[in-house]
Design an enzyme around this catalytic site. Structure first.
Site, PDB file in Angstrom:
ATOM      1  N   LYS A 208       0.876  -1.176   0.000  1.00 16.22           N
ATOM      2  CA  LYS A 208       0.000   0.000   0.000  1.00 16.22           C
ATOM      3  C   LYS A 208       0.911   1.224   0.000  1.00 16.22           C
ATOM      4  O   LYS A 208       1.601   1.517   0.963  1.00 16.22           O
ATOM      5  CB  LYS A 208      -0.888  -0.020   1.242  1.00 16.22           C
ATOM      6  CG  LYS A 208      -2.204   0.720   1.094  1.00 16.22           C
ATOM      7  CD  LYS A 208      -2.095   2.212   0.866  1.00 16.22           C
ATOM      8  CE  LYS A 208      -1.957   2.987   2.148  1.00 16.22           C
ATOM      9  NZ  LYS A 208      -1.740   4.437   1.914  1.00 16.22           N
TER      10      LYS A 208
ATOM     11  N   GLU B  84       7.626   0.495  12.231  1.00 17.26           N
ATOM     12  CA  GLU B  84       8.813   1.365  12.125  1.00 17.26           C
ATOM     13  C   GLU B  84       8.304   2.795  12.169  1.00 17.26           C
ATOM     14  O   GLU B  84       7.737   3.285  11.196  1.00 17.26           O
ATOM     15  CB  GLU B  84       9.542   1.114  10.797  1.00 17.26           C
ATOM     16  CG  GLU B  84      10.176  -0.247  10.643  1.00 17.26           C
ATOM     17  CD  GLU B  84      11.343  -0.464  11.586  1.00 17.26           C
ATOM     18  OE1 GLU B  84      11.866   0.523  12.149  1.00 17.26           O
ATOM     19  OE2 GLU B  84      11.723  -1.629  11.775  1.00 17.26           O
TER      20      GLU B  84
ATOM     21  N   CYS C  57      13.520   9.437   9.170  1.00 20.54           N
ATOM     22  CA  CYS C  57      13.089   9.050  10.527  1.00 20.54           C
ATOM     23  C   CYS C  57      14.231   9.075  11.533  1.00 20.54           C
ATOM     24  O   CYS C  57      14.020   9.370  12.701  1.00 20.54           O
ATOM     25  CB  CYS C  57      12.458   7.675  10.483  1.00 20.54           C
ATOM     26  SG  CYS C  57      13.498   6.431   9.706  1.00 20.54           S
TER      27      CYS C  57
ATOM     28  N   GLU D 247       8.676  15.125  17.075  1.00 21.49           N
ATOM     29  CA  GLU D 247       9.294  14.904  15.768  1.00 21.49           C
ATOM     30  C   GLU D 247       8.771  15.969  14.800  1.00 21.49           C
ATOM     31  O   GLU D 247       7.566  16.106  14.627  1.00 21.49           O
ATOM     32  CB  GLU D 247       8.935  13.510  15.246  1.00 21.49           C
ATOM     33  CG  GLU D 247       9.616  13.200  13.936  1.00 21.49           C
ATOM     34  CD  GLU D 247       9.178  11.868  13.330  1.00 21.49           C
ATOM     35  OE1 GLU D 247       7.971  11.602  13.270  1.00 21.49           O
ATOM     36  OE2 GLU D 247      10.065  11.111  12.914  1.00 21.49           O
TER      37      GLU D 247
HETATM   38  P1  NAD Z   1       1.686   8.377   8.214  1.00 20.07           P
HETATM   39  O1  NAD Z   1       1.571   7.574   9.456  1.00 20.07           O
HETATM   40  O2  NAD Z   1       0.818   9.555   8.057  1.00 20.07           O
HETATM   41  O3  NAD Z   1       1.371   7.460   6.935  1.00 20.07           O
HETATM   42  C1  NAD Z   1       2.100   6.303   6.657  1.00 20.07           C
HETATM   43  C2  NAD Z   1       1.243   5.353   5.861  1.00 20.07           C
HETATM   44  O4  NAD Z   1       0.138   4.946   6.672  1.00 20.07           O
HETATM   45  C3  NAD Z   1       0.645   5.943   4.596  1.00 20.07           C
HETATM   46  O5  NAD Z   1       0.681   4.970   3.584  1.00 20.07           O
HETATM   47  C4  NAD Z   1      -0.799   6.237   5.001  1.00 20.07           C
HETATM   48  O6  NAD Z   1      -1.715   6.196   3.934  1.00 20.07           O
HETATM   49  C5  NAD Z   1      -1.072   5.109   5.968  1.00 20.07           C
HETATM   50  N1  NAD Z   1      -2.135   5.389   6.927  1.00 20.07           N
HETATM   51  C6  NAD Z   1      -2.555   6.600   7.395  1.00 20.07           C
HETATM   52  N2  NAD Z   1      -3.567   6.428   8.277  1.00 20.07           N
HETATM   53  C7  NAD Z   1      -3.798   5.104   8.361  1.00 20.07           C
HETATM   54  C8  NAD Z   1      -4.700   4.299   9.103  1.00 20.07           C
HETATM   55  N3  NAD Z   1      -5.599   4.829   9.942  1.00 20.07           N
HETATM   56  N4  NAD Z   1      -4.645   2.960   8.962  1.00 20.07           N
HETATM   57  C9  NAD Z   1      -3.736   2.389   8.144  1.00 20.07           C
HETATM   58  N5  NAD Z   1      -2.864   3.087   7.396  1.00 20.07           N
HETATM   59  C10 NAD Z   1      -2.883   4.435   7.511  1.00 20.07           C
HETATM   60  O7  NAD Z   1       3.222   8.739   8.073  1.00 20.07           O
HETATM   61  P2  NAD Z   1       3.886   9.633   6.937  1.00 20.07           P
HETATM   62  O8  NAD Z   1       3.531  11.048   7.222  1.00 20.07           O
HETATM   63  O9  NAD Z   1       3.601   9.071   5.599  1.00 20.07           O
HETATM   64  O10 NAD Z   1       5.438   9.394   7.216  1.00 20.07           O
HETATM   65  C11 NAD Z   1       6.164  10.136   8.125  1.00 20.07           C
HETATM   66  C12 NAD Z   1       6.400   9.326   9.376  1.00 20.07           C
HETATM   67  O11 NAD Z   1       7.014   8.090   9.056  1.00 20.07           O
HETATM   68  C13 NAD Z   1       7.344  10.002  10.331  1.00 20.07           C
HETATM   69  O12 NAD Z   1       6.842   9.923  11.638  1.00 20.07           O
HETATM   70  C14 NAD Z   1       8.625   9.197  10.198  1.00 20.07           C
HETATM   71  O13 NAD Z   1       9.451   9.236  11.319  1.00 20.07           O
HETATM   72  C15 NAD Z   1       8.097   7.836   9.931  1.00 20.07           C
HETATM   73  N6  NAD Z   1       9.098   6.989   9.297  1.00 20.07           N
HETATM   74  C16 NAD Z   1       9.683   6.008  10.034  1.00 20.07           C
HETATM   75  C17 NAD Z   1      10.667   5.210   9.485  1.00 20.07           C
HETATM   76  C18 NAD Z   1      11.305   4.108  10.286  1.00 20.07           C
HETATM   77  O14 NAD Z   1      11.879   3.215   9.687  1.00 20.07           O
HETATM   78  N7  NAD Z   1      11.233   4.117  11.594  1.00 20.07           N
HETATM   79  C19 NAD Z   1      11.064   5.420   8.165  1.00 20.07           C
HETATM   80  C20 NAD Z   1      10.455   6.429   7.431  1.00 20.07           C
HETATM   81  C21 NAD Z   1       9.467   7.207   8.015  1.00 20.07           C
END
Ligand code: NAD
Length: 503
Positions: A198, A273, A307, A405
């Site tokens: 996804k 993650e 991240c 963050e």
């Molecule tokens: P996000 O949580 O908004 O979205 C991530 C994914 O989750 C997207 O595909 C989104 O469509 C989906 N999503 C959103 N709401 C959902 C729900 N209710 N149920 C299921 N899926 C849902 O995060 P983002 O803004 O896309 O990414 C930024 C975040 O990701 C930051 O907090 C960053 O630190 C983190 N991140 C972590 C790592 C790691 O390896 N630890 C790596 C990259 C990014």
């Protein structure tokens, strides 16, 4: 293909014509059962280019319930044959996919860059190369994750098999859409699972384009599928009764929801993650140049949308003034490289979209009353979502910019006196993804690294990852690990088989 002009930052020339996607032919349909299909759901995603806010598409599919069910059904149908596919065949398919990704890396990177804004040289190209390497690395594991057996001196031979889970899914963020997809799909497929990706609503194109390469590599229908969509699509997967595992990368807030949906549905396995607020601790005896180099790189890559970026920099009092001088100078140099992500000289592009831009701008505004602004703090230009690299000093430990963050090129820089004090400060966070210790005293480095409560610690480095070692965080940075043998365990169930040898 080579649809990019001479002024763009391409690194390679593409050779085949079987890959139809380009910035003028964006993939917008779902990839289910090895075919691109229209979504049954009529809602669509709108995606804009963050460098100038122009509309890229307003008709990208959002997979709804029927679409998710169709992908899950196809995966379920494909699973029995796929799990019996020989390790050699699985290896060859993954290797082929890696080669195809390399072959089309320039176009794939552009499909990401259009909506992420990450320049090819400083991030986009590295991301795609990393994805191809992940498929190669996990191809190598196909015939090496062999299980265990224990002798029958008590009359029972014990065999432990690593069995695939079945239908698994990965939900990925926008900041590294292809690399995160590869880090999840490669180990899932290598261990005999079917996998549904996804993509993020902010960066759907490169993930959707993978469908063509999945088919060309020779994966059977239903084994590896790609759904675009927003949180609603992710929620359908996370609460689906037939999905056996979600590997999620994204924010802590969404991770919490995924864990809840998994618990409330079928207790599916999860890997999370999540976010970070990584401390870099620079002691008086550190190599100054090296510490400055890593702290800057770790904040500016992908415009701070990483991240494990070093967003809390703590410097011991004896080296503090010199560090500030070097850090400031280096950041000012980086600030000069903010610009058009399509231009070869650009190191830092815009933030991904208006939402993220407004969020980071809010932190910058409020941060002015929380600490001293050392540099940056403003928008660059008046079009697109560009932000200056920004550093605040003397920030109280309980200030919002020190605790939350931000996910932009924004760091806090504070002074400390003692080792004991800095261990307590570095650990005083909800997150635990990565930390860095900068010192030339190996005993101190190892002592402090063992005290830091985080999944990863760099000594004289920070904000980096390798496929060969586990990647992931403690506390609210997540649960489970990616990469290395550890992720294979996350995609398999150990089955114990007991053989009675006594009759
Ligand atoms: P996000 O949580 O908004 O979205 C991530 C994914 O989750 C997207 O595909 C989104 O469509 C989906 N999503 C959103 N709401 C959902 C729900 N209710 N149920 C299921 N899926 C849902 O995060 P983002 O803004 O896309 O990414 C930024 C975040 O990701 C930051 O907090 C960053 O630190 C983190 N991140 C972590 C790592 C790691 O390896 N630890 C790596 C990259 C990014």
């Amino acid at each position: 293909m080579g649809q990019q002009g001479a002024t763009t930052n391409n690194a390679a020339t593409e050779t085949t014509t079987s890959f139809p996607w380009s910035k003028s032919n964006l993939p917008k349909q779902l990839f289910i059962n090895n075919e691109y299909v229209e979504a049954k759901n009529h809602k669509k995603l709108e995606v804009r280019n963050p460098k100038d806010e122009s509309l890229l598409a307003d008709d990208v599919a959002i997979a709804g319930e029927e679409d998710v069910d169709a992908a899950v059904d196809a995966a379920e149908a494909a699973f029995p044959a796929w799990k019996k596919t020989s390790a050699t065949q699985r290896r060859n398919l993954l290797l082929k996919l890696a080669d195809l990704i390399d072959e089309h890396s320039v176009t794939i990177a552009e499909l990401t860059r259009l909506s992420l804004g990450a320049p090819f040289a400083s991030f986009g190209g590295v991301e795609i190369k990393g994805a191809a390497e992940a498929y190669r690395y996990f191809a190598g594991w196909c015939d090496k994750f062999a299980g265990e057996s224990f002798p029958q001196e008590d009359g029972f031979l014990k065999i432990v098999r690593n069995e695939p889970l079945g239908v698994t899914a990965g939900i990925v963020p926008w900041n590294g859409p292809v690399a995160t997809a590869a880090m999840k799909s490669a180990p899932a497929l290598a261990t005999g699972n079917c996998f549904i990706l996804k993509s993020s609503e902010k960066t759907p194109f490169s993930a959707l384009a993978l469908g063509t390469l999945i088919k060309e590599a020779g994966f059977p229908p239903g084994v590896f599928q790609v759904l675009s969509g927003d949180g609603s699509t992710g929620a359908l997967l996370a609460s689906h009764m037939k999905v056996r595992k979600i590997s999620f990368t994204g924010s802590t807030a969404t991770g919490r929801k995924i864990q809840e949906m998994a618990a409330k549905s079928n207790l599916k396995r999860i890997t999370l993650e999540l976010g970070g607020k990584s401390p870099a601790v620079v002691f008086d005896d550190a190599n100054l140049q090296n510490a400055v180099f890593w702290c800057i790189n770790a904040l500016c890559a992908n415009s701070g949308q990483v991240c494990c970026a070093a967003t809390r920099v703590y410097v011991q009092e004896g080296i503090y003034d010199k560090f500030v001088e070097g850090y400031k100078k280096g950041m000012q140099e980086r600030a000069k490289t903010v610009g058009d992500p399509d231009a070869a000289e650009t190191q830092m592009g815009p933030l991904v979209d208006k939402l993220q831009f407004d969020r980071v701008s809010g932190f910058l505004e409020r941060g002015r009353s929380q600490g001293t602004l050392l540099l940056g703090g403003s928008r660059v230009g008046d079009q697109g979502y560009f932000i200056e690299p920004t550093v605040f000093t003397d920030v109280p430990e309980d200030a919002e910019i020190c605790k939350k963050e931000i996910f932009g090129p924004v760091a806090i820089l504070n002074k400390f006196k003692t080792e004991e004090e800095i261990i307590a400060k570095a650990n005083d966070t909800d997150y635990g993804l990565m930390a860095g210790v900068f010192t030339q005293d190996i005993n101190k480095a190892l002592r402090v690294s063992s005290e830091l409560d985080s999944g990863m610690v760099g000594i004289n480095c920070i904000s980096l990852a390798f496929l060969t070692v586990p990647f992931g965080g403690t506390k609210q940075s997540g649960t489970g690990r990616e990469n290395a043998i550890h992720v294979l365990r996350m995609f398999t169930e150990p089955k114990t088989v007991l053989v009675n040898m006594t009759y």
